[in-house]
Design a protein around this motif. Structure first.
Motif, PDB file in Angstrom:
ATOM      1  N   VAL A  22       0.848  -1.209   0.000  1.00 17.72           N
ATOM      2  CA  VAL A  22       0.000   0.000   0.000  1.00 17.72           C
ATOM      3  C   VAL A  22       0.877   1.251   0.000  1.00 17.72           C
ATOM      4  O   VAL A  22       0.674   2.190  -0.793  1.00 17.72           O
ATOM      5  CB  VAL A  22      -0.959  -0.011   1.221  1.00 17.72           C
ATOM      6  N   ALA A  23       1.876   1.246   0.892  1.00 21.44           N
ATOM      7  CA  ALA A  23       2.797   2.392   0.958  1.00 21.44           C
ATOM      8  C   ALA A  23       3.604   2.510  -0.331  1.00 21.44           C
ATOM      9  O   ALA A  23       3.898   3.617  -0.800  1.00 21.44           O
ATOM     10  CB  ALA A  23       3.728   2.235   2.152  1.00 21.44           C
ATOM     11  N   LEU A  24       3.929   1.378  -0.916  1.00 24.05           N
ATOM     12  CA  LEU A  24       4.688   1.378  -2.173  1.00 24.05           C
ATOM     13  C   LEU A  24       3.880   2.054  -3.285  1.00 24.05           C
ATOM     14  O   LEU A  24       4.398   2.898  -4.022  1.00 24.05           O
ATOM     15  CB  LEU A  24       5.033  -0.062  -2.576  1.00 24.05           C
ATOM     16  N   GLU A  25       2.607   1.722  -3.362  1.00 28.64           N
ATOM     17  CA  GLU A  25       1.723   2.312  -4.376  1.00 28.64           C
ATOM     18  C   GLU A  25       1.609   3.824  -4.157  1.00 28.64           C
ATOM     19  O   GLU A  25       1.655   4.611  -5.110  1.00 28.64           O
ATOM     20  CB  GLU A  25       0.335   1.644  -4.264  1.00 28.64           C
ATOM     21  N   ALA A  26       1.476   4.217  -2.879  1.00 30.76           N
ATOM     22  CA  ALA A  26       1.368   5.649  -2.556  1.00 30.76           C
ATOM     23  C   ALA A  26       2.651   6.377  -2.938  1.00 30.76           C
ATOM     24  O   ALA A  26       2.603   7.499  -3.474  1.00 30.76           O
ATOM     25  CB  ALA A  26       1.074   5.822  -1.062  1.00 30.76           C
ATOM     26  N   ALA A  27       3.781   5.733  -2.690  1.00 31.57           N
ATOM     27  CA  ALA A  27       5.068   6.354  -3.036  1.00 31.57           C
ATOM     28  C   ALA A  27       5.183   6.545  -4.538  1.00 31.57           C
ATOM     29  O   ALA A  27       5.683   7.565  -5.014  1.00 31.57           O
ATOM     30  CB  ALA A  27       6.223   5.500  -2.518  1.00 31.57           C
ATOM     31  N   LYS A  28       4.704   5.577  -5.280  1.00 27.59           N
ATOM     32  CA  LYS A  28       4.741   5.697  -6.753  1.00 27.59           C
ATOM     33  C   LYS A  28       3.819   6.818  -7.220  1.00 27.59           C
ATOM     34  O   LYS A  28       4.159   7.606  -8.097  1.00 27.59           O
ATOM     35  CB  LYS A  28       4.293   4.376  -7.395  1.00 27.59           C
ATOM     36  N   ASN A  29       2.633   6.879  -6.617  1.00 30.90           N
ATOM     37  CA  ASN A  29       1.619   7.844  -7.063  1.00 30.90           C
ATOM     38  C   ASN A  29       1.964   9.289  -6.725  1.00 30.90           C
ATOM     39  O   ASN A  29       1.348  10.215  -7.248  1.00 30.90           O
ATOM     40  CB  ASN A  29       0.253   7.476  -6.472  1.00 30.90           C
ATOM     41  N   GLY A  74      11.615   6.968  -9.073  1.00 32.82           N
ATOM     42  CA  GLY A  74      12.785   7.189  -9.910  1.00 32.82           C
ATOM     43  C   GLY A  74      13.830   6.113  -9.654  1.00 32.82           C
ATOM     44  O   GLY A  74      13.823   5.459  -8.609  1.00 32.82           O
ATOM     45  N   GLN A  75      14.720   5.935 -10.617  1.00 33.98           N
ATOM     46  CA  GLN A  75      15.830   4.993 -10.457  1.00 33.98           C
ATOM     47  C   GLN A  75      17.101   5.772 -10.100  1.00 33.98           C
ATOM     48  O   GLN A  75      17.271   6.910 -10.537  1.00 33.98           O
ATOM     49  CB  GLN A  75      16.045   4.206 -11.754  1.00 33.98           C
ATOM     50  N   PRO A  76      17.992   5.165  -9.303  1.00 31.18           N
ATOM     51  CA  PRO A  76      19.222   5.869  -8.916  1.00 31.18           C
ATOM     52  C   PRO A  76      19.984   6.427 -10.117  1.00 31.18           C
ATOM     53  O   PRO A  76      20.504   7.546 -10.059  1.00 31.18           O
ATOM     54  CB  PRO A  76      20.042   4.784  -8.200  1.00 31.18           C
ATOM     55  N   GLY A  77      19.987   5.685 -11.209  1.00 30.17           N
ATOM     56  CA  GLY A  77      20.710   6.148 -12.407  1.00 30.17           C
ATOM     57  C   GLY A  77      20.111   7.425 -12.991  1.00 30.17           C
ATOM     58  O   GLY A  77      20.829   8.256 -13.552  1.00 30.17           O
ATOM     59  N   GLU A  78      18.806   7.591 -12.836  1.00 28.41           N
ATOM     60  CA  GLU A  78      18.153   8.806 -13.353  1.00 28.41           C
ATOM     61  C   GLU A  78      18.548  10.030 -12.534  1.00 28.41           C
ATOM     62  O   GLU A  78      18.595  11.142 -13.049  1.00 28.41           O
ATOM     63  CB  GLU A  78      16.624   8.626 -13.342  1.00 28.41           C
TER      64      GLU A  78
END
Ligand SMILES: NC(=O)c1ccc[n+]([C@@H]2O[C@H](COP(=O)([O-])OP(=O)(O)OC[C@H]3O[C@@H](n4cnc5c(N)ncnc54)[C@H](O)[C@@H]3O)[C@@H](O)[C@H]2O)c1
Length: 255
Positions: free
Chosen positions: A207-214, A222-226
């Motif tokens: 649930v927290a993962l989805e919120a972090a994405k949203n 974001g990815q570390p490389g970005e």
């Protein structure tokens, strides 16, 4: 010719996440890299990876919260490579707690300031001193989205990251005529051990993962490389007229 050929690049927090990606990005661009971290094994693993790929890196143990350790880091770097051209201050912690200000343990609060703010200050001070000696260069401090907007439940983190922005902007003006550019970046959620396994444990909380994405307009982390790409660009000559910025790296979150 690669963008960082003959340049010496120091990265703190280079054993993991954003710092590790930045160290590798500098190396890919031809830079000689000082891979500095409090975690010796992690720093050595990244330096080995760079050297095995044909780059030139040295691992270095540093505790940025300890002034003498930071002075030693700069001393060893200059002894090894003779100068310093770029420095990225990525080392930091997000803490283990989520608590309102009045309940946040003071010891943890102060510890976060000691690492994220005073640690960055010690690094910046020593790096600028060295850059002044060798004719200039570029520095990037890794702040956070929490250095631009509130992060309820993590007051020491937000306070330290806001302060890093103030430090960056002030130092940028102080050294702008001495060929030293100083910028900060302010990432939102980036997929690194800090956010996946640390305080927020996103890897174990769908649930927290989805919120972090949203939180990002792009609906992903974001990815570390970005983030590394932005840091490396800010350190490059292509960003020659950019100093004193606190640049969001945010997938459109603040749009
Ligand atoms: N991941 C995110 O979502 C995110 C977002 C905004 C800002 N940031 C910031 O980016 C920076 C890098 O974070 P990350 O996500 O790559 O985390 P990470 O935990 O993957 O990497 C941080 C590195 O810093 C090192 N470190 C910690 N304390 C240190 C000390 N006292 N001295 C030297 N090294 C030390 C750790 O050993 C680790 O290798 C941090 O300053 C963090 O606050 C991260």
């Amino acid at each position: 010719m690669k963008r960082f050929e003959n340049k010496v690049c120091l990265v703190t927090g280079a054993g993991s996440g954003i710092g590790a990606a930045t160290a590798m990005a500098f190396a890919e661009e031809g830079g000689k890299v000082i891979v500095a971290d409090i975690n010796e094994t992690a720093a050595m693993a990244i330096a080995d990876k760079i050297n095995l790929a044909g780059g030139d890196a040295v691992a270095l143990v540093v505790n940025i919260a300890d002034k003498a350790s930071v002075q030693n880091m700069i001393g060893v770097a200059v002894e090894k490579y003779g100068r310093l051209d770029c420095a990225v201050n990525a080392a930091g912690i997000a803490g283990k707690l989520t608590a309102p200000l009045h309940e946040y343990p003071e010891e943890d609060w102060m510890n976060m300031m000691q690492i994220n703010l005073f640690g960055t200050y010690y690094c910046l001070k020593e790096e600028v001193t060295q850059l002044l000696k060798n004719g200039g260069g570029a520095i990037v401090n890794v702040s956070s989205a929490a250095g631009l907007v509130a992060q309820p439940g993590n007051s020491p983190y937000a306070t330290s990251k806001f302060a890093v922005v103030g430090l960056t902007r002030t130092a940028a003006k102080e050294y702008a005529t001495q060929n030293i550019r100083i910028n900060a970046i302010c990432p939102t959620a980036i997929e690194t051990p800090m956010i996946m396994e640390g305080r927020r444990k996103l890897a174990h909380d769908p649930v927290a993962l989805e919120a972090a994405k949203n939180y990002q307009a792009m609906k992903r982390m974001g990815q570390p490389g970005e983030v590394a790409n932005v840091i490396v660009w800010l350190c490059s000559d292509e960003a020659s007229f950019i100093t004193g910025h606190a640049m969001p790296v945010d997938g459109g979150a603040f749009a």
